[in-house]
Design a protein around this motif. Sequence first.
Motif, mmCIF file in Angstrom:
data_model
loop_
_atom_site.group_PDB
_atom_site.id
_atom_site.type_symbol
_atom_site.label_atom_id
_atom_site.label_comp_id
_atom_site.label_asym_id
_atom_site.label_seq_id
_atom_site.Cartn_x
_atom_site.Cartn_y
_atom_site.Cartn_z
ATOM 1 N N LEU A 337 0.806 -1.220 0.000
ATOM 2 C CA LEU A 337 0.000 0.000 0.000
ATOM 3 C C LEU A 337 0.838 1.269 0.000
ATOM 4 C CD1 LEU A 337 -2.686 -1.302 2.479
ATOM 5 C CD2 LEU A 337 -3.204 -0.392 0.210
ATOM 6 N N LEU A 363 -5.050 5.711 -6.915
ATOM 7 C CA LEU A 363 -5.878 6.220 -5.819
ATOM 8 C C LEU A 363 -7.280 6.609 -6.278
ATOM 9 C CD1 LEU A 363 -3.252 8.323 -3.831
ATOM 10 C CD2 LEU A 363 -4.281 6.155 -3.145
ATOM 11 N N LYS A 365 -9.238 4.559 -7.161
ATOM 12 C CA LYS A 365 -10.029 3.435 -6.654
ATOM 13 C C LYS A 365 -10.132 3.445 -5.127
ATOM 14 C CE LYS A 365 -8.602 0.544 -10.561
ATOM 15 N NZ LYS A 365 -7.814 -0.639 -10.985
ATOM 16 N N TYR A 366 -9.498 4.444 -4.499
ATOM 17 C CA TYR A 366 -9.589 4.589 -3.039
ATOM 18 C C TYR A 366 -10.724 5.562 -2.746
ATOM 19 C CZ TYR A 366 -8.288 5.898 1.750
ATOM 20 O OH TYR A 366 -8.305 6.141 3.104
ATOM 21 N N PRO A 404 1.730 6.682 -0.982
ATOM 22 C CA PRO A 404 0.948 5.496 -1.375
ATOM 23 C C PRO A 404 1.411 4.998 -2.734
ATOM 24 C CG PRO A 404 -0.365 7.494 -1.614
ATOM 25 C CD PRO A 404 0.918 7.912 -0.964
ATOM 26 N N GLN A 407 -1.444 0.943 -5.315
ATOM 27 C CA GLN A 407 -1.737 -0.477 -5.533
ATOM 28 C C GLN A 407 -2.126 -1.136 -4.205
ATOM 29 O OE1 GLN A 407 1.130 -2.599 -7.984
ATOM 30 N NE2 GLN A 407 1.916 -0.682 -8.817
ATOM 31 N N LEU A 409 -4.922 -1.973 -3.023
ATOM 32 C CA LEU A 409 -6.097 -1.423 -2.336
ATOM 33 C C LEU A 409 -7.058 -2.508 -1.842
ATOM 34 C CD1 LEU A 409 -6.736 1.667 -4.623
ATOM 35 C CD2 LEU A 409 -5.739 1.650 -2.345
ATOM 36 N N LEU A 412 -6.922 -3.204 1.875
ATOM 37 C CA LEU A 412 -7.472 -2.270 2.861
ATOM 38 C C LEU A 412 -8.534 -2.930 3.734
ATOM 39 C CD1 LEU A 412 -7.814 0.969 0.704
ATOM 40 C CD2 LEU A 412 -6.382 0.709 2.736
ATOM 41 N N ARG A 420 -5.891 1.896 8.807
ATOM 42 C CA ARG A 420 -6.617 2.640 7.769
ATOM 43 C C ARG A 420 -6.421 4.147 7.942
ATOM 44 N NH1 ARG A 420 -10.521 -1.567 8.263
ATOM 45 N NH2 ARG A 420 -11.602 -0.444 9.931
ATOM 46 N N TYR A 423 -2.910 5.063 6.765
ATOM 47 C CA TYR A 423 -2.881 5.059 5.293
ATOM 48 C C TYR A 423 -3.544 6.322 4.751
ATOM 49 C CZ TYR A 423 -3.681 3.819 0.438
ATOM 50 O OH TYR A 423 -3.698 3.841 -0.939
ATOM 51 N N ASP A 424 -4.638 6.716 5.356
ATOM 52 C CA ASP A 424 -5.392 7.869 4.861
ATOM 53 C C ASP A 424 -4.592 9.160 4.976
ATOM 54 O OD1 ASP A 424 -8.189 8.698 3.908
ATOM 55 O OD2 ASP A 424 -7.843 10.094 5.559
ATOM 56 N N ALA A 427 -1.929 9.188 2.301
ATOM 57 C CA ALA A 427 -2.510 9.451 0.977
ATOM 58 C C ALA A 427 -2.920 10.918 0.838
ATOM 59 C CB ALA A 427 -3.717 8.535 0.753
#
Length: 680
Positions: A337, A363, A365-366, A404, A407, A409, A412, A420, A423-424, A427
């Motif tokens: 990630l 991202l 797709k995030y 990030p 990839q 994802l 998650l 999470r 990660y947020d 990003a």
Amino acid sequence: MKSLYIAEKPSVAREFAKALGMKGAATAGARDGYLENEDTIVTWCVGHLITMSYPEVYDPALKKWSFDTIPFIPEEYKYEIIDASSKQFQIVSKLLNREDVGRIYVCTDSGREGEYIYRLVEQMAGVDKSKKDRRRVWIDSQTEEEIMRGIREAKELSAYDNLSDAAYLRAQEDYLMGINFSRALSLKYSYTVRNYLGMDRCVIAVGRVMTCVLGMIVKREREIRQFVPTPFYRVLASTEGFEAEWKTTKDSAYLDSPLLYKENGFKKEESAKQLITELSADAPIELIVQKVEKKTEKKAPPMLYNLAELQNDCSRLFKISPTDTLNTVQTLYERKLVTYPRTDARVLSTAVAKEIGKNIGGLQKYEPLAQYAQYIMQQGGYKGVAKSKYVNDKQITDHYAIIPTGQGLGNLNGLNDIQRKVYDIIARRFLSIFFPAAEYEKVSLVLSRQIHTVVGEKENGTESFFANFKRLKNPGYLTIAGLPSDKKQEEQKLTDEELAKFASLKKGDAIPVQTFNIKEGETSPPKRYSSGTLILAMENAGQLIEDEELRSQIKGSGIGTSATRDSIITKLVTNKYIALNKKTQIVTPTFLGEIIYDVCLNSIQSLLWAEMTASWEKGLSGVAEGTISKDEYTAKMNKFVCDNTNAVKQIRNQNQITRLFDRTKPFYEKAGAKKAAKKS
């Protein structure tokens, strides 16, 4: 001939096996310690497989702690296999020495410690280097694309010999200082400390980095204790719609007056009241506009995360320790990630900048940030990032900033809440740099009023009042990063109507004063370190050094490294030298910790100095870069250990040192009494 890939842990080996298209990669570990097909073998260490031998391995007489056997400096260092890892070492050793293995790809973590892990294994396995083509794989993430790039571009292992030397020297330095100084100080002071505290036994554990960090924490605590708050009194003018604050200027009757506390307050309330009397003497009571300044101020997105900055933010936002942060981001790294976490850099490399569209595109797709990623891709502004301050090859040593990958994802779903959240914020920080700066409209007013008085040698004066207003005009990157809270906002908030009102003001306009007020304030003591701010202080050790020349010499060198700072804090907690509040993440010394500090202060004082610790780290960087030779560093290191160990042997202050302990004791007796009162 076959190629052998050796990773640092099984999970990383699985990613390499997948990237190489090996069958059974997903269940790597089911077989006995490795995977193999017709032309490829993948195996792994389990972290460290080898450790440095204890002194008694060199000579049984060294098992007993005695002044007669120190300083202890081995002519040649001995190493041994860690018992719990011996099975995997034997597997790796046989694979390294197999006749059908022609090329070895070293895939341990891309850093000094990863280099050390492999080199020790190779050394203990007795690999015939003349018969093997050894290559170093250096990667920044565990995506298949990055793994394959690392394999394609793998350099000969010898290109990393200087880094290997630095890794060995770092371990030897910690070994020598830990063994010699801990033994010397324990032999000299442990009886005194043990009796003073009523302990069954006492080992005085010190180290190159650990003791320096303890020193930082104790010094800060003592600064707080010694701090005496100073009250001060500010004068404010209330008008219709805003307040303005009085400050001295060159025309003030109070310029350079001994009555002042700085330029915007008085030491005594009586002085502030006197000023108000003078300001209110003549009617009408009004302030005259002297200056109206309107400007647009831009605030650029912050630099990208390195590990220290991320640890600080996680301590502040989520109240988790630096160790928990590192473990969290390591998990994100292993799940593809984010990029490599143990980095000091806050910028990207030119090479990465060219391909950054892939990270942004992923991202999309995030879901929480999809709209922002889509906007950036549509605008295409990311294509010029290579020319921005966020890309600088000169500011990168081993790895670029944590970002990030775009990839993994799907992974998650398997993360916990903290993972999470971490990660947020990574990003969001990353996407922020592709947004414009936040824009603020600012208005500054300077207002004045004549007074008739005598202050010292000055008669009469023009007293000035200042007011500042601020309005967010364009949020820019704050749209994604989050709007700042107004708690620490110095400027008064500005509405559109007020902006229009102030825009119409001209020099000479009179503004009626409703009332003059006194606002009492008080100076604040230094803040205790949190686990996060302590990490930042360790990273920026130069700021702790008063001597400007010394500070410039170690610029860029910190105390410890991004990979080790969290473990230093953990070790101090384990040794009960400091306490870490899990809820607040605030760090404080314990009584034992302060005693160890006083012991060091009166024996090996330099262990407490940030400049000493940072200079050793800078020296190791010099070895890694090839500007300092291994022999030169070794000679300096050995001399330092011998000189200080012998100096401790000559000290005769152990009976007097308890006077220093007595000074600190009352603070812990008070704390103990408060705890007891709470329980009852």
